[in-house]
Design a protein around this motif. Structure first.
Motif, PDB file in Angstrom:
ATOM      1  N   LEU A  69       0.833  -1.203   0.000  1.00  0.00           N
ATOM      2  CA  LEU A  69       0.000   0.000   0.000  1.00  0.00           C
ATOM      3  C   LEU A  69       0.871   1.258   0.000  1.00  0.00           C
ATOM      4  N   GLU A  70       0.500   2.170  -0.836  1.00  0.00           N
ATOM      5  CA  GLU A  70       1.170   3.470  -0.867  1.00  0.00           C
ATOM      6  C   GLU A  70       0.666   4.312   0.308  1.00  0.00           C
ATOM      7  N   PRO A  71       1.459   5.251   0.804  1.00  0.00           N
ATOM      8  CA  PRO A  71       1.015   6.091   1.931  1.00  0.00           C
ATOM      9  C   PRO A  71      -0.275   6.862   1.637  1.00  0.00           C
ATOM     10  N   TRP A  72      -0.465   7.254   0.393  1.00  0.00           N
ATOM     11  CA  TRP A  72      -1.657   8.030   0.071  1.00  0.00           C
ATOM     12  C   TRP A  72      -2.928   7.180   0.132  1.00  0.00           C
ATOM     13  N   HIS A  73      -2.796   5.863   0.000  1.00  0.00           N
ATOM     14  CA  HIS A  73      -3.975   4.996   0.128  1.00  0.00           C
ATOM     15  C   HIS A  73      -4.586   5.130   1.527  1.00  0.00           C
TER      16      HIS A  73
END
Length: 164
Positions: A39-43
Motif C-alpha cells: 500500500l502506498e502512503p496516500w492509500h
C-alpha cells in the motif's frame, strides 16, 4: 397519537458512539497502512479522509434525524416506540404480553444520565422493545408504572402463583 421525545442527551450518546467507532477505524486504517507494504502512503490518507467524511456526515445529518424520529408513548394497554433515520420502525407491545421490564445503562449512558428501558415479552428470546435515551428517573417511573398496570390486570395474581 403524539410521540414523546427522548432526552436530548441521546444525540450526544449517538455522537460519542460514532466518534469511538471512527477512532477505532482510523487506528485500523493506520495499522493496515503500516502492515501491508504494497500500500502506498496516500492509500491510507484517502481511506482516513473517507472515514472522517462519513463520520462528520453521520454526526451532523443522521444523528439529528434519528433523534427527531425517535419517540415513545405509554398508554393504558400498550407501549409504542418508533425510530429510524433511514429505515423506520414502529413497535407496539401490549401490556398483557410483557414478562418483565429492565433498565440498563452502559458507561456512556451513566455519564450522560440516560438509560434504556428494555421490555421483554412472552415467547421472545431477547427483548422485544428497547427505548433508549430516557432520563434515569423517567425510565424508572415508566418501569414502575408498567409493573403496576401489569399486576392490576385480571388474572395477574393467578398467573404469578402458577409460576412459583
Amino acid at each position: 397519537m403524539e410521540y414523546l421525545s427522548v432526552d436530548p442527551a441521546y444525540k450526544t450518546l449517538l455522537r460519542a458512539v460514532i466518534l469511538i467507532d471512527t477512532v477505532l477505524l482510523l487506528i485500523l486504517c493506520a495499522l493496515l497502512s503500516i502492515a501491508i507494504p504494497a500500500l502506498e502512503p496516500w492509500h491510507g490518507a484517502v481511506a482516513a479522509a473517507m472515514i472522517l467524511l462519513l463520520a462528520v456526515t453521520l454526526m451532523t445529518v443522521w444523528v439529528n434525524k434519528r433523534f427527531r424520529l425517535t419517540g415513545y408513548i405509554v398508554q393504558p394497554r400498550a407501549v409504542y416506540f418508533r425510530t429510524g433515520a433511514l429505515w423506520r420502525t414502529q413497535t407496539v407491545v401490549t401490556l398483557n404480553r410483557i414478562q418483565h421490564v429492565e433498565i440498563t445503562q452502559g458507561p456512556l449512558e451513566r455519564w450522560l444520565k440516560v438509560a434504556r428501558l428494555v421490555i421483554y415479552t412472552a415467547g421472545g428470546k431477547s427483548s422485544d422493545l428497547t427505548v433508549p435515551g430516557l432520563p434515569l428517573p423517567h425510565a424508572e417511573s415508566i418501569r414502575d408504572g408498567l409493573l403496576q398496570k401489569i399486576e392490576s390486570q385480571p388474572g395477574a395474581a393467578e398467573a404469578a402463583d402458577g409460576q412459583l
